[in-house]
Design an enzyme around this catalytic site. Sequence first.
Site, PDB file in Angstrom:
ATOM      1  N   SER A 102      17.795   6.133  17.631  1.00  0.00           N
ATOM      2  CA  SER A 102      18.284   6.567  16.325  1.00  0.00           C
ATOM      3  C   SER A 102      19.321   5.568  15.784  1.00  0.00           C
ATOM      4  O   SER A 102      18.977   4.415  15.538  1.00  0.00           O
ATOM      5  CB  SER A 102      18.819   7.999  16.440  1.00  0.00           C
ATOM      6  OG  SER A 102      19.055   8.557  15.174  1.00  0.00           O
ATOM      7  N   ASP A 152       8.854  13.175  11.899  1.00  0.00           N
ATOM      8  CA  ASP A 152      10.303  12.982  11.983  1.00  0.00           C
ATOM      9  C   ASP A 152      10.923  13.082  10.589  1.00  0.00           C
ATOM     10  O   ASP A 152      10.669  12.241   9.730  1.00  0.00           O
ATOM     11  CB  ASP A 152      10.588  11.596  12.597  1.00  0.00           C
ATOM     12  CG  ASP A 152      12.052  11.394  12.948  1.00  0.00           C
ATOM     13  OD1 ASP A 152      12.912  12.046  12.326  1.00  0.00           O
ATOM     14  OD2 ASP A 152      12.323  10.573  13.834  1.00  0.00           O
ATOM     15  N   HIS A 183      12.524  14.221  15.501  1.00  0.00           N
ATOM     16  CA  HIS A 183      13.467  13.138  15.803  1.00  0.00           C
ATOM     17  C   HIS A 183      13.945  13.117  17.256  1.00  0.00           C
ATOM     18  O   HIS A 183      14.600  12.170  17.671  1.00  0.00           O
ATOM     19  CB  HIS A 183      14.673  13.231  14.851  1.00  0.00           C
ATOM     20  CG  HIS A 183      15.468  11.964  14.762  1.00  0.00           C
ATOM     21  ND1 HIS A 183      14.948  10.782  14.256  1.00  0.00           N
ATOM     22  CD2 HIS A 183      16.741  11.676  15.127  1.00  0.00           C
ATOM     23  CE1 HIS A 183      15.875   9.847  14.297  1.00  0.00           C
ATOM     24  NE2 HIS A 183      16.961  10.350  14.826  1.00  0.00           N
TER      25      HIS A 183
END
Length: 201
Positions: A102, A152, A183
């Site tokens: 991320s 996501d 995610h």
Amino acid sequence: MKHLFIKGTDQSKPTLLLLHGTGGTERDLLPLAAEIDSDANVLSVRGNVLENGMSRFFRRLDEGIFDEEDLIFRTKELNAFLDEAAAKYDFDRKNILALGYSNGANIAASLLFHYADALSGAILHHPMVPIRDLFLPDLTNTPIFISAGTNDPICPAKESEELYALLENAHAKVDIYWESNQHQLTFSEVAAAAKWYQATY
């Protein structure tokens, strides 16, 4: 930068640079490093930016909207830190593989976008395009693994597809792994990254 360094048993392996997601610490991704290569050095870094008390590697203006000025500054800061860490811990500065999730994957991608020799490779879990309208350095044969979720909501599939195309156009050797997830980072993604690493290194 606040960090952990764990010396590996095989100095011919890449040093694994661990870069956590928003709200993480330098301990979050240690189990991933063990799955990827238990013999490699590990350099795990905590982001220098706080957002509502959560550590990040650079500021954002809103969800999915990056503060590009801060991104560039923090990318330069991290690159300089890698120089210092390599000298301090005596590992090969030219053989660093980033493992980011991320926000950590985004700062790793930014290193690739700004510096031809910052990283020897990267594993990017749920990354976005860090910055646009930038002429990328020559990344010929730099191995990069991207994992992404088709559902996501934070990192839409088109972001990963665009990042893939940009890196490939810079002549990197890019592989992308898709899951029909959101995610979160899954065990199967980590297993796919480990399989890719073993085939690549």
